[in-house]
Design a protein around this motif. Structure first.
Motif, PDB file in Angstrom:
ATOM      1  N   GLY A  16       0.627  -1.050   0.090  1.00 31.59           N
ATOM      2  CA  GLY A  16      -0.109  -0.087   0.197  1.00 31.59           C
ATOM      3  C   GLY A  16       0.957   1.259  -0.053  1.00 31.59           C
ATOM      4  N   CYS A  17       1.518   1.578  -0.563  1.00 26.78           N
ATOM      5  CA  CYS A  17       2.959   2.209  -0.601  1.00 26.78           C
ATOM      6  C   CYS A  17       2.133   3.345  -1.581  1.00 26.78           C
ATOM      7  CB  CYS A  17       4.397   2.152  -0.676  1.00 26.78           C
ATOM      8  SG  CYS A  17       5.208   1.528  -2.461  1.00 26.78           S
ATOM      9  N   GLU A  18       2.172   3.139  -2.353  1.00 28.57           N
ATOM     10  CA  GLU A  18       1.304   4.236  -3.487  1.00 28.57           C
ATOM     11  C   GLU A  18       2.304   4.843  -4.587  1.00 28.57           C
ATOM     12  OE1 GLU A  18      -1.241   6.925  -1.562  1.00 28.57           O
ATOM     13  OE2 GLU A  18      -2.893   4.923  -0.643  1.00 28.57           O
ATOM     14  N   TYR A  22       2.256   7.906  -7.809  1.00 26.59           N
ATOM     15  CA  TYR A  22       3.580   8.731  -8.059  1.00 26.59           C
ATOM     16  C   TYR A  22       4.291   8.878  -9.280  1.00 26.59           C
ATOM     17  CZ  TYR A  22       3.345  10.689  -3.057  1.00 26.59           C
ATOM     18  OH  TYR A  22       2.675  10.834  -1.964  1.00 26.59           O
ATOM     19  N   ILE A  26       4.322  11.140 -12.510  1.00 30.98           N
ATOM     20  CA  ILE A  26       4.809  12.352 -12.946  1.00 30.98           C
ATOM     21  C   ILE A  26       5.485  11.517 -14.344  1.00 30.98           C
ATOM     22  CG2 ILE A  26       7.548  11.607 -12.456  1.00 30.98           C
ATOM     23  CD1 ILE A  26       6.560  11.554  -9.317  1.00 30.98           C
ATOM     24  N   ARG A  31       3.143  15.652 -13.625  1.00 28.38           N
ATOM     25  CA  ARG A  31       3.332  16.063 -12.222  1.00 28.38           C
ATOM     26  C   ARG A  31       2.477  15.320 -11.405  1.00 28.38           C
ATOM     27  NH1 ARG A  31      -2.417  18.146 -15.139  1.00 28.38           N
ATOM     28  NH2 ARG A  31      -3.133  19.211 -13.053  1.00 28.38           N
ATOM     29  N   ILE A  32       3.170  15.968 -10.033  1.00 34.36           N
ATOM     30  CA  ILE A  32       3.237  14.937  -9.083  1.00 34.36           C
ATOM     31  C   ILE A  32       1.761  15.137  -8.353  1.00 34.36           C
ATOM     32  CG2 ILE A  32       3.781  14.660  -6.555  1.00 34.36           C
ATOM     33  CD1 ILE A  32       6.170  15.618  -7.195  1.00 34.36           C
ATOM     34  N   ASN A  33       0.334  13.779  -9.021  1.00 33.52           N
ATOM     35  CA  ASN A  33      -0.370  14.216  -8.596  1.00 33.52           C
ATOM     36  C   ASN A  33      -1.098  12.764  -8.455  1.00 33.52           C
ATOM     37  OD1 ASN A  33      -3.505  14.874  -8.713  1.00 33.52           O
ATOM     38  ND2 ASN A  33      -3.782  16.713  -9.841  1.00 33.52           N
ATOM     39  N   TRP A  34      -1.198  12.073  -7.697  1.00 28.63           N
ATOM     40  CA  TRP A  34      -1.948  10.801  -7.308  1.00 28.63           C
ATOM     41  C   TRP A  34      -3.123  10.651  -8.095  1.00 28.63           C
ATOM     42  CZ3 TRP A  34       0.708  13.109  -3.632  1.00 28.63           C
ATOM     43  CH2 TRP A  34      -0.637  14.373  -2.858  1.00 28.63           C
ATOM     44  N   SER A  35      -3.517  11.604  -7.600  1.00 29.47           N
ATOM     45  CA  SER A  35      -5.256  11.375  -8.154  1.00 29.47           C
ATOM     46  C   SER A  35      -5.124  11.057  -9.565  1.00 29.47           C
ATOM     47  CB  SER A  35      -6.794  12.173  -7.278  1.00 29.47           C
ATOM     48  OG  SER A  35      -5.615  13.033  -8.135  1.00 29.47           O
TER      49      SER A  35
ATOM     50  N   GLY B  68       4.408  14.774  -0.013  1.00 34.08           N
ATOM     51  CA  GLY B  68       3.365  14.877  -1.462  1.00 34.08           C
ATOM     52  C   GLY B  68       4.607  14.508  -2.268  1.00 34.08           C
ATOM     53  N   THR B  69       6.056  14.116  -2.148  1.00 32.10           N
ATOM     54  CA  THR B  69       6.571  14.213  -3.528  1.00 32.10           C
ATOM     55  C   THR B  69       6.941  12.582  -3.526  1.00 32.10           C
ATOM     56  OG1 THR B  69       8.418  14.366  -2.319  1.00 32.10           O
ATOM     57  CG2 THR B  69       7.478  16.526  -2.960  1.00 32.10           C
ATOM     58  N   PRO B  70       7.981  12.288  -3.990  1.00 33.02           N
ATOM     59  CA  PRO B  70       7.669  10.538  -4.687  1.00 33.02           C
ATOM     60  C   PRO B  70       9.175  10.153  -3.400  1.00 33.02           C
ATOM     61  CG  PRO B  70       8.410  11.470  -6.424  1.00 33.02           C
ATOM     62  CD  PRO B  70       7.797  13.306  -5.572  1.00 33.02           C
ATOM     63  N   SER B  75       5.837  11.626   3.333  1.00 36.41           N
ATOM     64  CA  SER B  75       4.265  11.702   3.044  1.00 36.41           C
ATOM     65  C   SER B  75       4.129  11.482   4.960  1.00 36.41           C
ATOM     66  CB  SER B  75       2.954  10.979   3.230  1.00 36.41           C
ATOM     67  OG  SER B  75       1.904  10.912   3.859  1.00 36.41           O
ATOM     68  N   SER B 100       0.801  13.766   2.794  1.00 35.25           N
ATOM     69  CA  SER B 100       0.805  14.690   1.058  1.00 35.25           C
ATOM     70  C   SER B 100      -0.799  14.912   0.967  1.00 35.25           C
ATOM     71  CB  SER B 100       0.443  13.055   0.323  1.00 35.25           C
ATOM     72  OG  SER B 100       0.344  11.888   0.828  1.00 35.25           O
ATOM     73  N   GLU B 101      -1.650  14.283   1.571  1.00 37.43           N
ATOM     74  CA  GLU B 101      -3.640  15.216   1.336  1.00 37.43           C
ATOM     75  C   GLU B 101      -3.736  16.526   1.688  1.00 37.43           C
ATOM     76  OE1 GLU B 101      -4.477  11.977   0.212  1.00 37.43           O
ATOM     77  OE2 GLU B 101      -6.336  13.326  -0.444  1.00 37.43           O
ATOM     78  N   ALA B 104      -1.640  18.446  -1.582  1.00 39.61           N
ATOM     79  CA  ALA B 104      -2.690  18.491  -2.578  1.00 39.61           C
ATOM     80  C   ALA B 104      -3.783  19.083  -2.629  1.00 39.61           C
ATOM     81  CB  ALA B 104      -3.411  16.435  -2.606  1.00 39.61           C
ATOM     82  N   ARG B 159      -8.269  11.398   3.747  1.00 35.10           N
ATOM     83  CA  ARG B 159      -7.436  11.614   5.047  1.00 35.10           C
ATOM     84  C   ARG B 159      -8.036  12.242   6.806  1.00 35.10           C
ATOM     85  NH1 ARG B 159      -4.373   7.597   3.976  1.00 35.10           N
ATOM     86  NH2 ARG B 159      -3.692   7.566   1.318  1.00 35.10           N
ATOM     87  N   THR B 206      -7.084  17.010  -4.273  1.00 38.67           N
ATOM     88  CA  THR B 206      -6.362  16.252  -5.498  1.00 38.67           C
ATOM     89  C   THR B 206      -5.802  17.417  -6.242  1.00 38.67           C
ATOM     90  OG1 THR B 206      -8.263  17.119  -6.338  1.00 38.67           O
ATOM     91  CG2 THR B 206      -8.578  15.152  -5.543  1.00 38.67           C
ATOM     92  N   GLY B 207      -5.142  17.875  -5.931  1.00 35.68           N
ATOM     93  CA  GLY B 207      -4.424  19.441  -7.041  1.00 35.68           C
ATOM     94  C   GLY B 207      -3.293  18.719  -6.158  1.00 35.68           C
ATOM     95  N   ASP B 208      -2.046  19.440  -7.658  1.00 31.32           N
ATOM     96  CA  ASP B 208      -0.697  19.809  -7.768  1.00 31.32           C
ATOM     97  C   ASP B 208       0.011  19.565  -6.505  1.00 31.32           C
ATOM     98  OD1 ASP B 208      -2.058  18.468 -10.494  1.00 31.32           O
ATOM     99  OD2 ASP B 208      -0.523  19.486 -11.560  1.00 31.32           O
ATOM    100  N   VAL B 209       1.534  18.424  -6.429  1.00 26.42           N
ATOM    101  CA  VAL B 209       2.274  18.883  -5.777  1.00 26.42           C
ATOM    102  C   VAL B 209       3.565  19.501  -6.507  1.00 26.42           C
ATOM    103  CG1 VAL B 209       3.785  18.329  -3.775  1.00 26.42           C
ATOM    104  CG2 VAL B 209       1.466  17.173  -4.266  1.00 26.42           C
ATOM    105  N   VAL B 211       7.495  20.337  -6.951  1.00 28.62           N
ATOM    106  CA  VAL B 211       8.716  21.017  -6.442  1.00 28.62           C
ATOM    107  C   VAL B 211      10.006  21.656  -8.230  1.00 28.62           C
ATOM    108  CG1 VAL B 211       8.727  18.608  -5.271  1.00 28.62           C
ATOM    109  CG2 VAL B 211       9.084  18.407  -7.663  1.00 28.62           C
ATOM    110  N   PRO B 287       2.125   5.775   2.915  1.00 29.28           N
ATOM    111  CA  PRO B 287       2.267   6.756   1.197  1.00 29.28           C
ATOM    112  C   PRO B 287       3.714   6.648   1.028  1.00 29.28           C
ATOM    113  CG  PRO B 287       0.574   7.234   2.824  1.00 29.28           C
ATOM    114  CD  PRO B 287       1.228   6.550   3.379  1.00 29.28           C
TER     115      PRO B 287
END
Lengths: 158, 610
Positions: A16-18, A22, A26, A31-35, B68-70, B75, B100-101, B104, B159, B206-209, B211, B287
């Motif tokens: 569940g690391c998701e 990411y 990307i 862009r970073i936006n997991w949704s 919120g980044t990889p 997180s 992260s939420e 976002a 969350r 649900t927005g962008d993060v 960097v 996460p």
């Protein structure tokens, strides 16, 4: 016809690391936006995790559901959404049994996994730190399952 | 500004007013994020003399630039307030999806003031926030609260950070739980939320993060993922933090029987190895985490069958061996009670062990403990004591609900001597006498009895110093650890990843990729020093002095005898010397007050300096 490859998730290994989400957003969206990830992590508390992407169904319900014929199937079995025809009604999303489609609110159109056709192996599979994701055929999944079952019997007998 | 949304929410619970404020870039550059922002907020907003449970106290929630980044295990969020447990700076860091939420959703943090007229929760959604009624949630456990809020909003991906009944009942040990198994554990932040009638904070974004260098960051992150699967993190992956049980027992630093011993005769029964074999149902990750240390236990039989809870070293050790308990089922149940009712497992374990010692010494009567057979080793009694403590139930609950320091004050009879606390907060699961550098680090920590501020146990455990003695040079070890950890806690990244970074230049590289700040290692460490001094300065405002930086009396007054130690003790003169050495390294005076020269050099308010 070549057997269809899909992304399968070993739920024993998925934590569940998701990171797949990411990596997907990307790579596909810059862009970073997991949704906006094509692959979706689902956790059922307390102990079940899975990541699901398009299953390349033999009879894709998303195609059947689309009233505008915007969803078409490609030769590798993946589906593509014609941005000109799609008006973002979301019936394909409702129809899919796996939640494998999402709606792009900005482009007002549905989107789904294209298996990173340009890469050969989907980015999520490439990145998964737990090797829980595999890009493989259902036939190979069956073969692996058979091998695993047989190995266990051998171990028990020896 | 990259790495930050540049905005935070200000919520006044008294008036219901909610505003979005700009996060100044100079604040980001000066304090980096997380821990730094908590120190900044509290120092700016909580004046001397504030009652921690009054509406004037501030509770804040901050992320750091990497949230919120990889980046591996990024997180993480921090919550802070003037601690009702210690009377000094209070904060706790938790993983899970909150950080992260929130990013976002468009915010770096939330600053909450005042007191709501009735139970409420804060709902943050893309770019906006509102207060919602929480009357129906009051009295619910943290796990129920998460589920009920998701149901109410018809959104599975919300969350939630919430308090349980313990926070509502104003226990100073009350914590905040999110994603079921993640806690802002220490310092009683849940108590401050309870005092404000704030049941929960729910977040959906649900927005962008954004960097500074996305391609560079992803490339670096992928490299770090690989390293996270290497030897530096192996013990966390296989056994989780309970891997430490046997290691610490061998070193004689595994507290047992309320820190009376440093080994446990039944350690095999509660080892990480045994747990993995018999209890672990699933290993999960937060996460963005490629390590997955979280080991979820399931009780398979007996009175607590079906109990499922997340087990880490501190909880296992302090509710287990430190209470003489070797029953993994009982410990798993106790952790579930702590997590759902909303109390810190560390303080819970050390408070129950104090009560057990007091009971065995005849200082607590059967009536005092509601007829429980509260002897060391009785798992059932330990579980029941945790439940009563969390709910303030019966004589026992009333006595110990606010931890061992306050219980000992009430009881007297010399029981203060074995309340294992510093700054009234319970000690982590590291024995004091056989890990003396650790003890110096824990006792000088700004939030009290803290193993997470400097990693000061590492030189002891690795054997690079004489762990049975102290000298003035140990101050430098703590000083250097604290400065780097202040950066880690401000970014905020998981400390379990610290070993995967080759050296400090990789932290500056990370900062540059995320924020664009082009810092040298010296600038970064100086920032860490500033962040730590800001926190210390807050404590000075609330009267912190040298006497607050000592371990509990047991460290100096009783020799330790067990399978490893033969009369280990901390010599007070050595401790005094080490403490002075630490202050000197820090450029603080003999009472631990920062010098004006230092504060001016760091760009901090020098009013309280000497």
């Amino acid at each position: 016809m070549e057997a269809k490859k899909i992304i399968v998730c070993d739920t024993e290994k998925c934590t569940g690391c998701e990171i797949c989400e990411y990596a997907c957003s990307i790579y596909k969206e810059k862009r970073i936006n997991w949704s906006r990830s094509r692959i979706r992590h689902v956790r059922i508390e307390p102990t079940f995790d899975i990541a699901i992407a398009c299953r390349k169904c033999e009879e894709p319900l998303c195609i059947k559901a689309c009233p505008r014929d915007a969803v078409v199937v490609l030769s590798d079995g993946s589906v593509k959404i014609d941005k000109d025809k799609c008006n973002g009604c979301g019936w394909c999303i409702e129809a899919c049994n796996f939640g494998a489609l999402k709606l792009d609110w900005e482009k007002k159109c549905a989107f789904t996994c294209d298996f990173c056709a340009d890469l050969g192996t989907p980015m999520c599979v490439e990145v998964c730190p737990y090797e829980a994701l595999e890009y493989t055929t259902l036939d190979q999944v069956g073969h692996e399952a058979g091998k695993k079952a047989f190995k266990r019997i051998i171990e028990e007998l020896s | 500004m990259k790495g930050y949304t540049g905005k935070y929410l200000r919520v006044d619970l008294t008036t219901g007013d909610i505003r979005t404020e700009r996060l100044p870039e100079e604040v980001a550059r000066k304090y980096l994020g997380g821990y730094g922002f908590v120190g900044w907020t509290l120092y700016e907003e909580v004046p001397a003399g504030t009652d921690p449970l009054s509406p004037e106290n501030v509770v804040c929630l901050w992320t750091g630039p990497v949230a919120g980044t990889p980046v591996p295990v990024s997180s993480k969020y921090i919550m802070g307030a003037l601690s009702p447990a210690t009377g000094f700076i209070g904060f706790g860091i938790a993983s899970g999806g909150i950080a992260s939420e929130l990013k976002a959703a468009g915010f770096d943090g939330i600053v909450v003031t005042g007191k709501a007229p009735s139970p409420q929760y804060i709902l943050v959604q893309n770019g906006r926030a509102e207060l919602r009624d929480a009357s129906d949630l009051w009295g619910k456990t943290t796990w129920e609260t998460e589920e009920l809020i998701r149901e109410e909003l018809s959104d599975d991906e919300v969350r939630v950070s919430s308090i349980g009944p313990a926070g509502e009942l104003l226990s100073v040990l009350a914590n905040v739980t999110n994603d079921r198994n993640r806690q802002v554990g220490r310092s009683g932040i849940g108590c401050v939320m309870g005092s404000k009638n704030l049941k929960a904070i729910a977040i959906r974004g649900t927005g962008d993060v954004e960097v500074a260098d996305l391609d560079g960051l992803m490339e670096f992150s992928r490299d770090l993922y690989k390293r996270c699967r290497g030897p530096a993190t192996e013990k966390y992956r296989v056994f989780g933090t309970p891997a430490n049980m046997l290691v610490h027992n061998r070193l004689g630093c595994l507290p047992s029987y309320n820190f009376q011993k440093g080994t446990f005769e039944k350690v095999e029964d509660v080892s990480g190895e045994r747990m993995l074999e018999t209890m672990v149902k699933k290993i999960t990750a937060c996460p963005s985490c490629p390590i997955a240390c979280d080991h979820i236990n399931e009780v398979k039989e007996g009175p607590w069958a079906g109990t499922v809870s997340s087990m880490d070293y501190e909880s296992l050790e302090l509710l287990g061996p430190n209470c003489g308990v070797s029953d993994l089922n009982a410990i798993t149940k106790a952790v579930e009670l702590c997590d759902t009712l909303g109390i810190d497992t560390i303080s819970a374990g050390v408070t129950v062990s104090w009560a057990m010692e007091a009971f065995e010494r005849g200082l607590l009567t059967s009536e005092d403990v509601d007829g429980l057979d509260l002897r060391f080793g009785n798992g059932e009694a330990m579980v029941e004591a945790v439940r009563r403590m969390s709910l303030r139930e019966g004589n026992l609950g009333a006595l110990i609900a606010d931890g061992s320091a306050r219980a000992a004050e009430k009881l007297g009879k010399g029981s203060e001597k074995f309340a294992m606390v510093n700054k009234k907060l319970e000690w982590g699961a590291y024995s004091l006498r056989p890990l003396q550098t650790a003890t110096l680090g824990f006792a000088t920590s700004v939030r009290g009895a803290c193993y997470l501020r400097s990693g000061s146990y590492q030189p002891d455990v690795k054997g690079t110093v004489d762990r049975y003695h102290l000298d003035s040079s140990r101050g430098k070890v703590v000083f250097e650890g604290e400065n780097l950890y202040a950066i880690i806690d401000s970014l905020i990244i998981c400390k379990f990843t610290r070993g995967i970074y080759k050296d400090n230049t990789e932290f500056t590289k990370l900062i540059k990729l995320v924020t664009g700040f082009d810092w040298s290692v010296e600038e970064m460490i100086k920032t860490g020093e500033r962040i730590h001094n800001q926190a210390k300065l807050f404590n000075v405002r609330f009267g912190a002095k040298r006497a607050d930086d000592y371990p509990p009396p047991r460290a100096f007054e009783e020799k330790l005898y067990d399978d490893v130690s033969d009369g280990a003790i901390i010599i007070r003169a050595e401790y005094d010397e080490a403490l002075s050495g630490y202050y000197e390294e820090r450029r603080w005076d003999e009472e631990g007050i920062p010098t004006k020269a230092l504060l001016e050099e760091l760009g901090l308010d020098a009013t309280l300096g000497v």
